[in-house]
Design a protein around this motif. Structure first.
Motif, PDB file in Angstrom:
ATOM      1  N   HIS A  85       0.896  -1.360   0.142  1.00 45.77           N
ATOM      2  CA  HIS A  85       0.184  -0.002   0.001  1.00 45.77           C
ATOM      3  C   HIS A  85       0.851   1.352   0.124  1.00 45.77           C
ATOM      4  O   HIS A  85       1.728   1.365   0.747  1.00 45.77           O
ATOM      5  N   SER A  86       0.498   2.231  -0.808  1.00 46.06           N
ATOM      6  CA  SER A  86       1.159   3.377  -0.796  1.00 46.06           C
ATOM      7  C   SER A  86       0.722   4.452  -0.097  1.00 46.06           C
ATOM      8  O   SER A  86      -0.500   4.585   0.028  1.00 46.06           O
ATOM      9  N   GLU A  87       1.416   5.176   0.759  1.00 50.88           N
ATOM     10  CA  GLU A  87       1.176   6.319   1.736  1.00 50.88           C
ATOM     11  C   GLU A  87       1.394   7.600   1.706  1.00 50.88           C
ATOM     12  O   GLU A  87       1.203   8.354   2.526  1.00 50.88           O
ATOM     13  N   GLU A  88       1.906   7.871   0.317  1.00 48.64           N
ATOM     14  CA  GLU A  88       2.380   9.294   0.111  1.00 48.64           C
ATOM     15  C   GLU A  88       1.160  10.343   0.385  1.00 48.64           C
ATOM     16  O   GLU A  88       1.362  11.411   0.881  1.00 48.64           O
ATOM     17  N   PHE A  89      -0.185  10.028  -0.122  1.00 48.68           N
ATOM     18  CA  PHE A  89      -1.278  10.953   0.349  1.00 48.68           C
ATOM     19  C   PHE A  89      -2.088  10.297   1.147  1.00 48.68           C
ATOM     20  O   PHE A  89      -2.620   9.188   1.036  1.00 48.68           O
ATOM     21  N   GLU A  90      -2.800  11.248   1.861  1.00 50.52           N
ATOM     22  CA  GLU A  90      -3.882  10.770   2.790  1.00 50.52           C
ATOM     23  C   GLU A  90      -5.257  10.472   2.156  1.00 50.52           C
ATOM     24  O   GLU A  90      -5.521  10.870   1.275  1.00 50.52           O
ATOM     25  N   ILE A  91      -5.951   9.569   2.815  1.00 47.30           N
ATOM     26  CA  ILE A  91      -7.317   9.091   2.255  1.00 47.30           C
ATOM     27  C   ILE A  91      -8.108   8.691   3.364  1.00 47.30           C
ATOM     28  O   ILE A  91      -7.518   7.976   4.360  1.00 47.30           O
ATOM     29  N   SER A  92      -9.282   8.942   3.142  1.00 48.19           N
ATOM     30  CA  SER A  92     -10.118   8.516   4.505  1.00 48.19           C
ATOM     31  C   SER A  92     -10.611   7.183   4.197  1.00 48.19           C
ATOM     32  O   SER A  92     -10.423   6.454   3.157  1.00 48.19           O
ATOM     33  N   ASP A  95     -13.381   6.642   1.817  1.00 51.68           N
ATOM     34  CA  ASP A  95     -13.086   6.971   0.703  1.00 51.68           C
ATOM     35  C   ASP A  95     -12.151   5.755  -0.009  1.00 51.68           C
ATOM     36  O   ASP A  95     -12.364   5.327  -1.226  1.00 51.68           O
ATOM     37  N   MET A  96     -11.375   5.121   0.755  1.00 50.04           N
ATOM     38  CA  MET A  96     -10.749   3.935   0.438  1.00 50.04           C
ATOM     39  C   MET A  96     -11.547   2.796   0.041  1.00 50.04           C
ATOM     40  O   MET A  96     -11.418   1.941  -0.891  1.00 50.04           O
ATOM     41  N   LEU A  99     -13.252   3.208  -3.272  1.00 48.67           N
ATOM     42  CA  LEU A  99     -12.273   2.918  -4.443  1.00 48.67           C
ATOM     43  C   LEU A  99     -12.610   1.579  -5.085  1.00 48.67           C
ATOM     44  O   LEU A  99     -12.745   1.275  -6.229  1.00 48.67           O
ATOM     45  N   SER A 135      -8.488   8.644   9.223  1.00 51.05           N
ATOM     46  CA  SER A 135      -7.482   8.501   8.068  1.00 51.05           C
ATOM     47  C   SER A 135      -7.017   6.918   8.087  1.00 51.05           C
ATOM     48  O   SER A 135      -6.649   6.520   9.068  1.00 51.05           O
ATOM     49  N   SER A 137      -4.037   5.969   7.076  1.00 49.72           N
ATOM     50  CA  SER A 137      -2.740   5.818   7.525  1.00 49.72           C
ATOM     51  C   SER A 137      -2.546   5.867   9.074  1.00 49.72           C
ATOM     52  O   SER A 137      -1.643   5.700   9.484  1.00 49.72           O
TER      53      SER A 137
ATOM     54  N   ARG B  39     -16.509  13.655   7.632  1.00 46.32           N
ATOM     55  CA  ARG B  39     -15.318  14.141   7.021  1.00 46.32           C
ATOM     56  C   ARG B  39     -15.820  14.316   5.499  1.00 46.32           C
ATOM     57  O   ARG B  39     -15.423  15.691   4.963  1.00 46.32           O
ATOM     58  N   ARG B  40     -16.514  13.534   5.019  1.00 47.57           N
ATOM     59  CA  ARG B  40     -16.958  13.524   3.591  1.00 47.57           C
ATOM     60  C   ARG B  40     -17.881  14.785   3.414  1.00 47.57           C
ATOM     61  O   ARG B  40     -17.556  15.691   2.417  1.00 47.57           O
ATOM     62  N   LEU B 271      -3.313   6.659  -6.384  1.00 48.23           N
ATOM     63  CA  LEU B 271      -2.847   7.060  -5.005  1.00 48.23           C
ATOM     64  C   LEU B 271      -2.431   5.841  -3.922  1.00 48.23           C
ATOM     65  O   LEU B 271      -1.651   6.344  -3.157  1.00 48.23           O
ATOM     66  N   ILE B 272      -3.232   4.788  -4.156  1.00 48.48           N
ATOM     67  CA  ILE B 272      -2.922   3.895  -3.023  1.00 48.48           C
ATOM     68  C   ILE B 272      -2.157   2.683  -3.749  1.00 48.48           C
ATOM     69  O   ILE B 272      -2.034   1.726  -2.839  1.00 48.48           O
ATOM     70  N   SER B 326      -7.624  14.446  -0.843  1.00 47.45           N
ATOM     71  CA  SER B 326      -7.059  14.118  -1.829  1.00 47.45           C
ATOM     72  C   SER B 326      -7.827  13.602  -2.873  1.00 47.45           C
ATOM     73  O   SER B 326      -7.449  13.342  -4.226  1.00 47.45           O
ATOM     74  N   VAL B 385      -4.513  15.540   6.493  1.00 47.02           N
ATOM     75  CA  VAL B 385      -4.336  14.987   5.301  1.00 47.02           C
ATOM     76  C   VAL B 385      -2.808  14.419   5.234  1.00 47.02           C
ATOM     77  O   VAL B 385      -2.205  14.227   3.961  1.00 47.02           O
TER      78      VAL B 385
END
Lengths: 278, 389
Positions: A85-92, A95-96, A99, A135, A137, B39-40, B271-272, B326, B385
């Motif tokens: 899993h990539s964590e450069e940008f935050e995601i709730s 939202d995850m 996806l 979040s 992460s 949050r949303r 992003l993931i 994001s 974020v």
């Protein structure tokens, strides 16, 4: 949906990691993949999910080679829960999970009410409803696993491919997750490390060592102390559960006997004399 | 009520999902009507407020830009001039109430300049957001593919070697340099048909350094009279803008904006991580290559006209993420409008603060933007974020 893995051979980084693997997973059943680290479980799951290409052989979904499917079609049939899993940008968290609805939507469109309902339902089923606003992460390892599982559920596919989904989970959540997996009518390919949990929750188990499928069948037939010694190099004792009578393994020590020596006699259950198929 | 609606409308696959309810689960058999979580809701609200608010700011800055300057024109008059040029037959255009001088100041100089600043800001913010998403790196910016360094070499060679005169000539050589650099970095980063983000960043940095060295050498080696125009280009400026200059960046912005709008969800998936995105049906390689090329072309078209304006492309996308999260469907429109409003404001300040002389735009963007960003960075919203890690 039936999954057929046919004569599958795969290479990674110039090394052969899978050799001529054949597995048939009937629709709606749970196949557990067991084997030591580096035995090829993850590669087998990657090929079965279409993320890696095999060097020979194929994977069929209800008789259709998955390489002939479009990406979107494949993503509506097979959902994957992996470790990376990539964590450069935050995601709730919500939202995850949303996806997972991407294969069912198109273009710029906003998430429909139904997408959100499915995602929240998946979160509830994975026992992660209370995390929806957090979040991703900022979650603990076990919480992340539950959220990633919820995403796979929200993808709403007939096939689930799960690479060690019980990692980081406490025992209650391990059992809860595996119960949940059992209760779905989906076809599930799952890599596990805990042999007793695998025996309890899988319809069939396949044992991999050095990229070869050593043994495949019902857990009670496949798992025995001799196999555990030869594959994992660990001495074990098989005991019957005092109430259910199910076979359980107690792990004793690393084998000192060379793994090709005949299995020693155990006190509770006589060793089964079958040798693993080559 | 919503619950019954959902039950009635529940499609087959949802119904199937519902039946899979685990035995003994006392929870509701039907998912309740979607309750969007806090949050949303907050992010969605922020988008609903920010998009009109930023549009209003942008329009008023554009109007102010047209009326402020050495030739006095009231905002109402400048609005009448703009409308008069767009809509034929307006009475005030021919009744002598507005002087030719005023008309020229607005239509020939101030409006194209303000529009170019806004377009450049929007383009750089969009390109920056795209680069950051496809290379998984929050330090990525529009110039990461060596675009500005390449444009610099192109423009400086043109100035130094003096092949021709005129800003369009500089623009053309800058654009050529930008494309050349982008192509080189892209090919260097590509191996076995796959673009590796890490290799791309490193190739861009290395090639950028090489180009910067060439630019520096040419700057030192040339006549002193050329140095000022070189510095002016490298620091970025929209002062020489005409309506003709707008064509390339506006077209590129519209095309790339549409292209990315159709890929916003795929960008979210990227992003993931690559594998996760691929398992969601996203063609990771094609999306990455396509978005990279689109962002590089957009940047090149802007750099060719406005020079290398730093800071906007790196920071505006982060500010948009802090404000609305994001999700690209929310973040890209905010970044686009925010970049436009920010750079148009900066350009207005650049030509008024030290009038009659002018502050280079790139200097001002950093001097105004950096403190604001640092203030935002310290707030809790930035932590949420992921900027507190």
């Amino acid at each position: 949906m039936r999954v057929d893995i046919v004569n599958l051979t795969a290479h990674r980084g110039g090394r052969t990691v899978l050799t001529d693997v054949n597995v048939r997973v009937p629709s709606g059943t749970v196949l557990g993949l067991l084997g030591p680290n580096g035995s090829g479980k993850s590669t087998l799951l990657r090929v079965a999910s279409g993320l890696s290409a095999p060097s020979a052989g194929r994977v069929d979904l209800d008789g259709t080679d998955l390489r002939t499917l479009k990406r979107g079609e494949l993503a509506r049939r097979v959902a994957v829960m992996a470790q990376e899993h990539s964590e450069e940008f935050e995601i709730s968290v919500l939202d995850m999970v949303l996806l997972g609805r991407i294969p069912h939507g198109r273009g710029y469109g906003r998430d429909s009410d139904r997408d959100i309902a499915v995602a929240q339902h998946a979160l509830r089923r994975a026992g992660a409803a209370s995390l929806a606003e957090r979040s991703f992460s900022a979650l603990s390892g076990g919480e992340r696993q539950r959220v990633l599982f919820a995403r796979a559920l929200a993808q709403d596919t007939p096939v689930l491919i799960l690479d060690e989904p019980t990692n980081h989970l406490d025992i209650a959540h391990q059992i809860e997750l595996l119960d949940l997996i059992r209760s779905t009518d989906r076809t599930v390919l799952i890599a596990l490390h805990d042999l007793n949990l695998a025996a309890r929750f899988c319809d069939a188990v396949g044992v991999l060592a050095d990229g070869r499928l050593l043994s495949l069948g019902a857990p009670q037939e496949v798992l025995h102390t001799g196999l555990i010694r030869s594959v994992f190099g660990v001495e074990s004792t098989a005991v019957a559960h005092p109430r259910s009578g199910d076979q359980h393994f107690i792990f004793d020590s690393r084998s000192t006997v060379p793994t090709d020596a005949p299995p020693p006699v155990h006190q509770f259950v006589p060793p089964q004399e079958e040798t693993p198929a080559p | 009520m919503a619950r019954t609606t959902l039950r009635r409308r529940a499609p087959a696959s949802l119904a199937r999902l519902l039946r899979r309810e685990r035995p003994g689960d006392d929870g509701p058999a039907v998912p309740p009507a979607p309750v969007t979580n806090g949050r949303r809701r907050r992010d969605a609200l922020a988008v609903r407020i920010l998009v009109p608010a930023l549009t209003a700011v942008l329009l008023s800055v554009l109007l102010m830009s047209t009326s402020i300057g050495t030739i006095a024109v009231s905002p109402a008059d400048s609005l009448r001039i703009v409308v008069g040029h767009l809509v034929p037959g307006m009475p005030w255009m021919s009744d002598g109430s507005l002087s030719t001088l005023q008309d020229n100041a607005i239509w020939q100089f101030r409006l194209p300049r303000a529009l170019l600043a806004a377009t450049t800001g929007a383009a750089l913010a969009l390109a920056g957001a795209l680069m950051q998403a496809v290379v998984h790196n929050s330090l990525a910016e529009p110039y990461i593919l060596g675009v500005s360094a390449g444009a610099g070499v192109g423009a400086v060679s043109f100035i130094v070697l003096g092949i021709g005169v005129g800003s369009l000539g500089i623009g053309a050589s800058a654009f050529a340099g930008a494309l050349l650099a982008t192509a080189a970095v892209y090919l260097l980063a590509r191996k076995n048909g796959r673009i590796a983000p890490q290799r791309l960043i490193l190739a861009g940095v290395a090639l950028g350094s090489l180009f910067s060295a060439v630019t520096s050498y040419l700057t030192i080696a040339t006549d002193a009279q050329n140095v000022f125009s070189i510095m002016f280009f490298l620091l970025g400026s929209v002062s020489a803008a005409t309506m003709g200059h707008l064509a390339l960046p506006v077209t590129a912005l519209a095309a790339v904006g549409l292209y990315t709008a159709l890929r916003a969800r795929a960008l979210n998936a990227l992003l993931i991580g690559d594998d996760a995105a691929a398992s969601l049906g996203v063609n990771v390689n094609r999306t990455r290559s396509g978005v990279l090329v689109a962002a590089a072309l957009l940047t090149g078209s802007v750099v060719a006209v406005s020079g290398g304006i730093g800071f906007v492309g790196l920071i505006i996308p982060h500010i948009a993420r802090i404000l609305v999260g994001s999700d690209h469907r929310k973040m890209l429109p905010v970044a686009l409008l925010g970049g436009a409003a920010f750079l148009a404001s900066c350009d207005l300040l650049a030509r008024t603060l030290a009038a009659p002389s002018e502050i280079p735009l790139g200097v001002l963007t950093a001097m105004v933007g950096a403190p604001f960003f640092l203030w935002l960075l310290r707030r809790d919203r930035a932590e949420s974020v992921g900027m507190g890690r």
